[in-house]
Write a protein that holds these residues in place. Structure first.
Motif, PDB file in Angstrom:
ATOM      1  N   GLU A 221     -23.574 106.121  65.953  1.00 57.85           N
ATOM      2  CA  GLU A 221     -24.293 106.865  64.930  1.00 57.85           C
ATOM      3  C   GLU A 221     -25.766 106.432  65.010  1.00 57.85           C
ATOM      4  O   GLU A 221     -26.071 105.326  65.458  1.00 57.85           O
ATOM      5  CB  GLU A 221     -23.736 106.504  63.547  1.00 57.85           C
TER       6      GLU A 221
ATOM      7  N   TYR B 261     -29.322 104.946  63.939  1.00 61.17           N
ATOM      8  CA  TYR B 261     -29.674 103.835  63.033  1.00 61.17           C
ATOM      9  C   TYR B 261     -31.169 103.558  63.173  1.00 61.17           C
ATOM     10  O   TYR B 261     -31.799 103.971  64.146  1.00 61.17           O
ATOM     11  CB  TYR B 261     -28.856 102.585  63.368  1.00 61.17           C
TER      12      TYR B 261
ATOM     13  N   SER C 124     -21.003 112.157  62.058  1.00 60.58           N
ATOM     14  CA  SER C 124     -20.456 112.073  60.703  1.00 60.58           C
ATOM     15  C   SER C 124     -21.181 113.020  59.754  1.00 60.58           C
ATOM     16  O   SER C 124     -21.009 112.931  58.541  1.00 60.58           O
ATOM     17  CB  SER C 124     -20.553 110.634  60.180  1.00 60.58           C
TER      18      SER C 124
ATOM     19  N   GLU D 100     -28.717 111.260  53.722  1.00 64.79           N
ATOM     20  CA  GLU D 100     -27.752 112.246  53.267  1.00 64.79           C
ATOM     21  C   GLU D 100     -27.040 112.856  54.463  1.00 64.79           C
ATOM     22  O   GLU D 100     -27.556 112.848  55.581  1.00 64.79           O
ATOM     23  CB  GLU D 100     -28.463 113.376  52.496  1.00 64.79           C
ATOM     24  N   SER D 101     -25.869 113.391  54.155  1.00 56.55           N
ATOM     25  CA  SER D 101     -25.156 114.146  55.177  1.00 56.55           C
ATOM     26  C   SER D 101     -24.965 115.563  54.650  1.00 56.55           C
ATOM     27  O   SER D 101     -25.212 115.837  53.480  1.00 56.55           O
ATOM     28  CB  SER D 101     -23.800 113.492  55.479  1.00 56.55           C
TER      29      SER D 101
ATOM     30  N   PHE E  65     -22.345 116.746  54.024  1.00 50.43           N
ATOM     31  CA  PHE E  65     -21.268 116.683  53.018  1.00 50.43           C
ATOM     32  C   PHE E  65     -21.775 116.168  51.677  1.00 50.43           C
ATOM     33  O   PHE E  65     -21.340 116.623  50.632  1.00 50.43           O
ATOM     34  CB  PHE E  65     -20.130 115.815  53.540  1.00 50.43           C
ATOM     35  N   SER E  66     -22.721 115.207  51.730  1.00 47.18           N
ATOM     36  CA  SER E  66     -23.223 114.709  50.450  1.00 47.18           C
ATOM     37  C   SER E  66     -24.066 115.795  49.776  1.00 47.18           C
ATOM     38  O   SER E  66     -24.023 115.956  48.562  1.00 47.18           O
ATOM     39  CB  SER E  66     -24.016 113.407  50.642  1.00 47.18           C
TER      40      SER E  66
ATOM     41  N   GLU F  79     -21.658 118.194  48.319  1.00 44.41           N
ATOM     42  CA  GLU F  79     -21.033 117.646  47.117  1.00 44.41           C
ATOM     43  C   GLU F  79     -21.981 117.727  45.930  1.00 44.41           C
ATOM     44  O   GLU F  79     -21.610 118.163  44.839  1.00 44.41           O
ATOM     45  CB  GLU F  79     -20.627 116.189  47.358  1.00 44.41           C
ATOM     46  N   ALA F  80     -23.246 117.335  46.182  1.00 46.28           N
ATOM     47  CA  ALA F  80     -24.219 117.340  45.091  1.00 46.28           C
ATOM     48  C   ALA F  80     -24.426 118.752  44.561  1.00 46.28           C
ATOM     49  O   ALA F  80     -24.605 118.955  43.368  1.00 46.28           O
ATOM     50  CB  ALA F  80     -25.546 116.754  45.570  1.00 46.28           C
TER      51      ALA F  80
ATOM     52  N   ARG G 196     -19.896 122.473  52.905  1.00 49.26           N
ATOM     53  CA  ARG G 196     -19.022 121.418  53.403  1.00 49.26           C
ATOM     54  C   ARG G 196     -18.202 121.932  54.589  1.00 49.26           C
ATOM     55  O   ARG G 196     -18.067 121.263  55.608  1.00 49.26           O
ATOM     56  CB  ARG G 196     -18.086 120.943  52.275  1.00 49.26           C
TER      57      ARG G 196
ATOM     58  N   ARG H 192     -18.040 120.616  58.417  1.00 52.51           N
ATOM     59  CA  ARG H 192     -16.802 120.262  59.134  1.00 52.51           C
ATOM     60  C   ARG H 192     -16.726 120.974  60.480  1.00 52.51           C
ATOM     61  O   ARG H 192     -16.304 120.384  61.487  1.00 52.51           O
ATOM     62  CB  ARG H 192     -15.584 120.612  58.265  1.00 52.51           C
TER      63      ARG H 192
ATOM     64  N   ILE I 135     -19.313 119.199  62.869  1.00 54.67           N
ATOM     65  CA  ILE I 135     -18.925 117.909  63.462  1.00 54.67           C
ATOM     66  C   ILE I 135     -17.665 118.047  64.299  1.00 54.67           C
ATOM     67  O   ILE I 135     -17.348 117.180  65.103  1.00 54.67           O
ATOM     68  CB  ILE I 135     -18.763 116.789  62.405  1.00 54.67           C
TER      69      ILE I 135
END
Lengths: 336, 653
Positions: free
Chosen positions: B160, B162, B222, B237-238, B240-241, B244-245, B252, B256, B259
């Motif tokens: 991932e 970094y 991810s 953030e992703s 997905f986050s 969600e928010a 979402r 999916r 990825i």
């Protein structure tokens, strides 16, 4: 190359490990004073970690005046990696703090005299998570499979494996869930309020996962508890109990008013210059509801179950992490 | 509802709604087509952009993967000396510009027995290359993702992304390739790695410009944002986050799919850019995904503007259409209303009411023409009718005069011979038309004889009346010659037949009564047989007496017959208007009914008897008289018998 996406639990544990040096009890806890004669009792409270919904109950107790109502003047200190809870308590940087039961038992075993004045997280939030696609349906399915666990929190999962009579291939789990996400391990440890949410937010749907909470199998290691040095507790036990009761009230209020609690949490996070994610904090707050009220009975909030206490202590002793543990009554001060 | 509206409103509603419907269909079709075209073009464009970006990103990643792969190959061939490892690492970094640093990390105690950590690292520092050791008591590299995951998976893995904490906060990713023990092939000995700065990748993706507000994002395995126009989101953030928010389930699902390495094109709602077309495709080298966001609003901006303009123009057109329809319908309804008003006036009798002149050749014009024609025809008709009516009135008044004259021929004073006590006569005539063809008459021929006649001329009206007048006069004149009744008929027949071109004729019954004896001599010219009513009340028809009608053929002879009246007996004469009066169901009154009517009436005054018959006739025919009705009743009182006095004018009009 050196990735620092630090896990609060791990760091706290590492620091705890490093700082298991006995400090004279007299040096700490001297700040708690009786509030009856000299105005409100001042209490400095150190959260276990940087601001997040894990502490929403205390934030709300302060905001809603639950502390003040009980004659307390509470200062919520800035937690985080720069101010590890254990160290702060040892050095007298705070009057009251949050610790996991296992950490507290280790401190106590090292000779540091501290008492539990309220068990906030009564049900362990630890989960073992696997993908349904890997064919895991029951804990038995993990037998012989690669399961990653945190090295400093391995006692509870290992007790769980023993309880389930399975022998997974244990892989050391570090600070990320990537081992699990990439499929390098079949199952991994996750805190309900943290890593589990990370997994969901890496694209896995809850329906695609299967998770086992050792606490559901009786392997319950209570987590966040309120601790003071014995000395400061004995100076003003009423203040300690008032703090515990007000905190529980704050938690109940937070569960009733999740939006307000999350907003307040985010306020704290902004003050600490931390990136704040409302969705994650909401998730965390929700996860704490079960952790605080596993039996759904608010009147039991803050109670350290003797069975859980004894079980945790015995498991730690059996694992060789502690040599002795105090009597339940001398360790836990029930404020009821 | 619409039925009650005026024609103009109806036309306007129907036409404008039909137009709007047609317009909407065309507009909708147009919009859908344009949208499809834009969607297709967007997709094509997105594919090209993404292909090019993926190609360039792969151009960064693939050489790294190749270099690290060959490095791992070397390591598997035989465990090299430390110097050689360091040289190889340095060569790898030096030969592959994308690589920032490279490490060879061994499993604990695998490189040298007794040495737990062995992980030399070579990295760039400005133009130079430096060596260092990753191992140390505070850094157990075995627990790092870059090491642990490839070892556990036993295959090369991209980490991932970094932030490199030493290298100035550069976003990096590590490619790790596990290598196997040269002897024990099954055993993984360690991994070789390359750290790659993602700067070039992010520049490639950030450099993609889409419209004015569109953007491209790169997400890791991810779903974490590696690039995003909002730099706050990068690594924090992703997909997905965010989903969600925002409570955005489709987002979402999109994450999916991304990825999972899928390629796709879909419409998605974003918090910042509204509805967006998204094209996404994986980067095969590391399984990350790139997505292009085309804000729909911007894509459709031209179409939307065109739509707005079209809408505006259409609304304008509709207004014009409504105006035109109003004008047309007014041009139709104005003359219609004028015509309607004129027709009403004409209907109420104002035949000079102004009718609008036909201005056009169409139906309205023709209607106006027709109305004018109708008005003229009506006027003409009324004029003619007025004339005719006047003529008719004149004629009627003349007829009335004629009738008066005709009636004046007939004796109408009853009793006609008030001083004569031997007999009495009562007669009445009721014409069907103003002037009729029936006649009756009586006169004293001498002191002892009274002549009486009843007749019926063929036809009615003036000709019949004239013929009747002639007949009456002839009969009277001839009768006074004191000849027998059959001779009277013969003579009158001869006179009438002469020059009778119209072939009119008359039926007649004549007779003379000797008032001293009661003897009657009579002759019949084709007339109805009279009845005798005896003093005892019995009535009966006379024996029929043959005889031709009078006036048809010259030289005819007639027969005579006699009848003896006793005091109180009566002779009843009548015309066929009595017996042939029609009642319900065209039933004739008939001789039988007449006979029955006259039974037992002998005691009653003669006038009453005649009027009684008339009353019954009128009742029978319900007042609907078809023919002249004439009746004459002669009553014989005897040689000395006195009689009651009746003096009445019995002529009924």
């Amino acid at each position: 190359m050196k990735q620092k996406k630090i896990n609060p639990l791990l760091t706290a544990a590492l620091l705890a490990g490093m700082l298991l040096v006995p400090v004279p009890a007299a040096l700490s806890g001297a700040r708690a004073e009786r509030g009856s004669s000299a105005g409100p009792a001042k209490l400095r409270f150190m959260p276990l970690w940087s601001p997040q919904a894990q502490f929403a109950g205390y934030y709300m107790a302060a905001k809603q005046g639950f502390y003040k109502k009980r004659g307390l003047d509470v200062e919520i200190l800035a937690g985080g990696p720069q101010a590890p809870a254990e160290k702060t308590l040892r050095t007298g940087g705070c009057d009251i703090t949050l610790l996991w039961l296992s950490s507290a038992l280790k401190m106590r075993d090292s000779g540091f005299q501290l008492v539990n004045v309220g068990q906030i997280v009564r049900k362990s939030a630890l989960l073992l998570v696997a993908k349904k696609s890997s064919g895991v349906k029951t804990p038995a399915d993990l037998n012989g499979k690669k399961v990653s666990i945190w090295p400093d929190f391995d006692t509870q999962p290992k007790a769980f494996f023993a309880h389930e009579k399975i022998r997974p291939k244990i892989i050391t789990q570090s600070h990320s869930v990537n081992l699990f996400l990439t499929g390098a391990v079949t199952a991994a440890c996750a805190m309900t309020y943290n890593e589990y949410h990370t997994i969901l937010n890496s694209g896995f749907n809850a329906g695609e996962l299967v998770s086992f909470a050792p606490a559901d199998y009786g392997i319950n290691f209570p987590e966040d508890g309120l601790y003071m040095t014995r000395t400061s507790y004995e100076k003003n036990p009423e203040a300690a109990c008032s703090f515990a009761k007000a905190s529980v009230e704050g938690w109940l209020y937070a569960f009733e008013h999740p939006r307000e609690a999350v907003a307040e949490t985010i306020e704290y996070m902004h003050k600490a210059r931390l990136p704040a994610n409302e969705a994650h904090q909401t998730w965390m707050l929700n996860a704490f509801k079960t952790a605080l009220l596993p039996d759904g009975r608010p009147d039991n909030a803050g109670l350290l179950d003797e069975k859980d206490y004894t079980f945790t202590a015995q498991e730690l002793k059996r694992a060789g992490i502690i040599k002795t543990f105090p009597d339940y009554k001398s360790f836990y001060k029930n404020c009821k | 509802m619409i039925k009650n509206k005026s024609l103009a409103v109806k036309l306007m509603l129907i036409f404008s709604s039909a137009t709007v419907a047609v317009f909407l269909v065309i507009f909708g079709f147009n919009y859908a087509t344009a949208r499809k075209i834009i969607e297709r073009n967007t997709r094509t464009q997105a594919e090209l952009i993404v292909q090019s970006a993926v190609f360039r990103i792969e151009g960064v990643l693939r050489p790294v993967m190749t270099s690290v792969g060959s490095l791992a190959g070397f390591m598997s061939e035989g465990v090299p000396a430390q110097d050689r490892i360091l040289r190889m690492l340095r060569d790898t970094v030096a030969n592959t510009p994308e690589i920032f640093g490279s490490a060879a990390a061994f499993e604990p105690y695998n490189y040298l027995p007794g040495r737990k950590f062995f992980a030399p690292y070579c990295y760039r520092d400005g133009g130079k290359f430096r060596n260092s050791w990753l191992d140390g008591s505070d850094y157990e590299y075995f627990l790092q993702d870059w090491y642990q995951i490839p070892v556990e998976l036993e295959k090369p893995v991209w980490s991932e992304p970094y932030y490199d904490e030493g290298g100035g906060n550069i976003l990096m990713a590590t490619y790790s390739f596990p290598f196997r023990n040269p002897v024990l092939k099954a055993r993984v000995d360690g991994v070789v790695t390359a750290d790659v700065s993602l700067e070039r990748l992010t520049r490639i993706v950030s450099g993609i410009k889409i419209l004015k507000t569109g953007y491209a994002v790169l997400v890791s395995k991810s779903g974490t944002f590696v690039t995003h126009p909002n730099t706050q989101l990068i690594m924090n953030e992703s997909v997905f986050s965010l989903a969600e928010a925002a409570g955005n389930a489709p987002l979402r699902e999109l994450g999916r799919r991304m990825i999972a390495g899928e390629t796709g094109f879909s419409l998605i709602n974003t918090a910042t850019h509204g509805s967006c077309w998204v094209y996404y495709a994986p980067i095969p080298a590391n399984g990350w995904s790139i997505a292009l966001f085309f804000p729909r609003g911007e894509l459709m901006a031209d179409i939307s503007r065109l739509n707005r303009e079209t809408m505006f123009l259409s609304a304008l057109g509709l207004l014009v259409l409504v105006f035109v329809i109003l004008c047309i319908s007014r041009s139709i309804t104005r003359p219609l209303a004028a015509m309607s008003a004129a027709a009403e006036l004409i209907g109420s009798g104002d035949f000079d009411a102004p009718v609008p002149a036909p201005e056009t050749e169409d139906e309205i014009g023709r209607l106006a023409g027709t109305l004018r024609y109708m008005q003229n025809e009506l006027k003409e008709h009324i004029r003619r009718l007025t004339e005719t009516t006047a003529a008719k009135q004149r004629f009627e008044s003349e007829l009335n005069i004629a009738r008066d004259i005709q009636l004046s021929f007939l004796p109408k004073l009853f009793p006609p011979f008030p001083d004569n006590h031997h007999f009495d006569i009562y007669a009445l005539i009721q014409s069907a038309k103003e002037v009729g063809g029936d006649l009756y008459d009586f006169q004293m021929l001498d002191e002892d004889h009274v002549f009486f006649v009843i007749g019926d001329v063929t036809g009615k009206g003036v000709p019949a009346a004239l013929f009747m007048a002639v007949t009456k006069t002839l009969l009277k004149v001839t009768a006074t010659k004191n000849v027998s009744p059959e001779q009277v008929l013969a003579e009158v027949n001869d006179d009438l037949s002469e020059g009778n071109e119209k072939a009119m004729f008359v039926t007649t019954f004549i007779g003379t009564l000797n008032i001293r004896t009661g003897d009657i001599i009579y002759s019949n010219g084709g007339h109805n047989t009279p009845l005798v009513i005896r003093a005892d009340g019995t009535a009966s028809y006379l024996e029929p007496l043959e005889g031709m009608v009078v006036g048809v053929m010259k030289g005819m002879t007639f027969r005579k017959a006699t009848l003896k009246l006793n005091p109180g007996d009566m002779l009843f004469l009548y015309t066929d208007g009595v017996t042939e009066a029609t009642g319900p169901g065209n039933e004739l009154y008939g001789e039988a009914r007449l006979l029955a009517d006259l039974q037992g009436v002998s005691a009653r005054p003669i006038k009453e008897i005649v009027h009684g018959v008339l009353g019954r006739l009128i009742a029978f025919s319900n007042g609907d008289q078809a023919d002249d009705i004439t009746m004459l009743l002669l009553k014989y009182y005897g040689p000395e018998h006195p009689r009651e006095i009746e003096r009445t004018n019995n002529i009924l009009r």
